[in-house]
Scaffold this motif. Structure first.
Motif, PDB file in Angstrom:
ATOM      1  N   SER A  38       0.907  -1.187   0.039  1.00  0.00           N
ATOM      2  CA  SER A  38       0.135   0.077   0.095  1.00  0.00           C
ATOM      3  C   SER A  38       0.892   1.354  -0.016  1.00  0.00           C
ATOM      4  CB  SER A  38      -0.939   0.015   1.185  1.00  0.00           C
ATOM      5  OG  SER A  38      -0.140  -0.075   2.385  1.00  0.00           O
ATOM      6  N   ARG A  39       2.064   1.182   0.305  1.00  0.00           N
ATOM      7  CA  ARG A  39       3.195   2.225   0.363  1.00  0.00           C
ATOM      8  C   ARG A  39       4.366   1.874   0.326  1.00  0.00           C
ATOM      9  NH1 ARG A  39       3.021   4.493   6.361  1.00  0.00           N
ATOM     10  NH2 ARG A  39       3.589   6.494   5.460  1.00  0.00           N
ATOM     11  N   VAL A  40       5.361   2.712  -0.213  1.00  0.00           N
ATOM     12  CA  VAL A  40       6.787   2.473  -0.069  1.00  0.00           C
ATOM     13  C   VAL A  40       7.235   3.829   0.668  1.00  0.00           C
ATOM     14  CG1 VAL A  40       8.758   2.332  -1.297  1.00  0.00           C
ATOM     15  CG2 VAL A  40       6.919   1.072  -2.220  1.00  0.00           C
ATOM     16  N   VAL A  41       8.303   3.544   1.487  1.00  0.00           N
ATOM     17  CA  VAL A  41       8.595   4.800   2.188  1.00  0.00           C
ATOM     18  C   VAL A  41      10.178   4.711   2.089  1.00  0.00           C
ATOM     19  CG1 VAL A  41       9.128   5.995   4.387  1.00  0.00           C
ATOM     20  CG2 VAL A  41       6.854   4.957   3.759  1.00  0.00           C
ATOM     21  N   VAL A  42      10.835   5.914   1.729  1.00  0.00           N
ATOM     22  CA  VAL A  42      12.296   6.081   1.761  1.00  0.00           C
ATOM     23  C   VAL A  42      12.653   7.078   2.763  1.00  0.00           C
ATOM     24  CG1 VAL A  42      14.326   6.272   0.073  1.00  0.00           C
ATOM     25  CG2 VAL A  42      12.091   5.436  -0.669  1.00  0.00           C
ATOM     26  N   LEU A 100      10.626  10.291   1.637  1.00  0.00           N
ATOM     27  CA  LEU A 100       9.645  10.220   0.560  1.00  0.00           C
ATOM     28  C   LEU A 100       8.717   8.995   0.588  1.00  0.00           C
ATOM     29  CD1 LEU A 100       9.238  10.718  -2.415  1.00  0.00           C
ATOM     30  CD2 LEU A 100      10.959   9.040  -2.937  1.00  0.00           C
ATOM     31  N   ASP A 101       7.447   9.489   0.460  1.00  0.00           N
ATOM     32  CA  ASP A 101       6.363   8.389   0.445  1.00  0.00           C
ATOM     33  C   ASP A 101       5.503   8.260  -0.512  1.00  0.00           C
ATOM     34  OD1 ASP A 101       4.010   7.023   1.672  1.00  0.00           O
ATOM     35  OD2 ASP A 101       4.372   7.766   3.581  1.00  0.00           O
ATOM     36  N   ILE A 102       5.441   7.044  -1.156  1.00  0.00           N
ATOM     37  CA  ILE A 102       4.827   6.602  -2.394  1.00  0.00           C
ATOM     38  C   ILE A 102       3.469   5.948  -2.026  1.00  0.00           C
ATOM     39  CG2 ILE A 102       5.318   5.540  -4.647  1.00  0.00           C
ATOM     40  CD1 ILE A 102       8.418   6.128  -3.700  1.00  0.00           C
ATOM     41  N   ALA A 103       2.598   6.199  -2.803  1.00  0.00           N
ATOM     42  CA  ALA A 103       1.298   5.551  -2.586  1.00  0.00           C
ATOM     43  C   ALA A 103       0.821   4.965  -3.909  1.00  0.00           C
ATOM     44  CB  ALA A 103       0.078   6.553  -2.183  1.00  0.00           C
ATOM     45  N   PRO A 104      -0.167   4.196  -4.197  1.00  0.00           N
ATOM     46  CA  PRO A 104      -0.538   3.697  -5.245  1.00  0.00           C
ATOM     47  C   PRO A 104      -1.043   4.892  -6.403  1.00  0.00           C
ATOM     48  CG  PRO A 104      -1.610   2.412  -3.801  1.00  0.00           C
ATOM     49  CD  PRO A 104      -0.762   3.531  -2.922  1.00  0.00           C
ATOM     50  N   GLN A 105      -1.048   4.826  -7.569  1.00  0.00           N
ATOM     51  CA  GLN A 105      -1.511   5.904  -8.443  1.00  0.00           C
ATOM     52  C   GLN A 105      -2.833   6.295  -8.380  1.00  0.00           C
ATOM     53  OE1 GLN A 105       0.146   7.490 -10.821  1.00  0.00           O
ATOM     54  NE2 GLN A 105      -1.366   8.581 -11.950  1.00  0.00           N
ATOM     55  N   GLY A 106      -3.073   7.417  -8.140  1.00  0.00           N
ATOM     56  CA  GLY A 106      -4.474   8.194  -7.987  1.00  0.00           C
ATOM     57  C   GLY A 106      -4.739   8.267  -6.825  1.00  0.00           C
TER      58      GLY A 106
END
Length: 264
Positions: free
Chosen positions: A144-148, A180-186
């Motif tokens: 559900s997320r990628v955190v760097v 940096l926090d990355i979530a699903p598109q949209g």
């Protein structure tokens, strides 16, 4: 009962100071707004495990909580919290791109179950529900997320990495602690709040959201599009302030309490 309106609040830098204590006046202001008939809920980048104690500290009774920048919506059913809606994506392409640009960073992914896998322990993560794994294991399941987290890089460094990696297939936000926090598109806080607002049948024109980070831009846009209000904290960067309809004081000065009391 249909609420008078919906209030969605970011946590870090909005409700809480850096030492995890409440912003001045916020506990009383939240109680007053709730007593006036508004549904007050959290909309945060935090995972649920790092959010529940804030919900309880504020004395909230909301049925929903938006976590993980909108990828996870928690719902309380018969007194028990459930992962009501979880958005996931395949993280392998993102991890490959970021790993090549930031090989020295620490990485964390959150699985659909809520479990977190991380490559190196970072105090800010508090990964009580997680386990340490090798980098290659991070992409073995949808997340559900990628955190760097890379303390040796500043915000400008992260922006350059995002541009170089071409992160155009996922939603991302750059935090205030080299995060940096990355979530699903949209998917963002706004898309999650839209679902909650529809479930509660809350009037869109009586929505107020407040936050201080780039991960709040989605909920700002959503609130304003429906005729509601979006409030940026005084310490927010220009991009965030410019996206909001209103500006309040800094978190250290009780800016959220001031904004909330305009509803009374």
């Amino acid at each position: 009962m249909t609420p008078r309106g919906l209030v969605g609040l970011d946590i870090d830098g909005t409700i809480l100071l850096q030492d995890e204590t409440p912003s001045p006046g916020v506990l009383d202001a939240v109680a007053e707004v709730r007593a006036a008939g508004y549904e007050v809920m959290l909309a945060t980048g935090r995972s649920w495990s790092g959010t529940q104690h804030v919900h309880e500290m504020l004395g909230l009774t909301s049925e929903y909580v938006v976590c993980s920048n909108g990828a996870v919506i928690m719902r309380r059913v018969d007194g028990e919290w459930q992962r009501w809606r979880v958005e996931v994506f395949d993280p392998n392409t993102v991890l490959e791109l970021l790993g090549s640009h930031l090989p020295e960073a620490n990485y964390m992914v959150e699985l659909a179950s809520g479990e977190r896998l991380y490559t190196g322990r970072i105090d800010e993560w508090s990964p009580d529900s997680g386990r340490q794994v090798g980098f290659d294991e991070l992409g073995t399941q949808p997340v559900s997320r990628v955190v760097v987290v890379s303390p040796q890089h500043d915000e400008a460094d992260f922006e350059r990495v995002v541009a170089a990696a071409g992160l155009n297939e996922v939603s991302y936000a750059i935090g205030w602690t080299s995060w940096l926090d990355i979530a699903p598109q949209g998917v963002d806080k706004g898309t999650a709040l839209e679902r909650v607002c529809a479930q509660l049948q809350a009037p869109r024109e009586r929505v107020l959201v407040a936050g201080d980070g780039r991960n709040d831009l989605g909920m700002f846009s959503w609130a304003l599009a429906g005729g509601g209000r979006a409030v940026a904290m005084g310490q927010a960067v220009d991009e965030v302030q410019n996206a909001a309809g209103e500006l309040t004081g800094m978190v250290e000065d009780g800016g959220l309490a001031v904004a909330l009391r305009t509803l009374l």
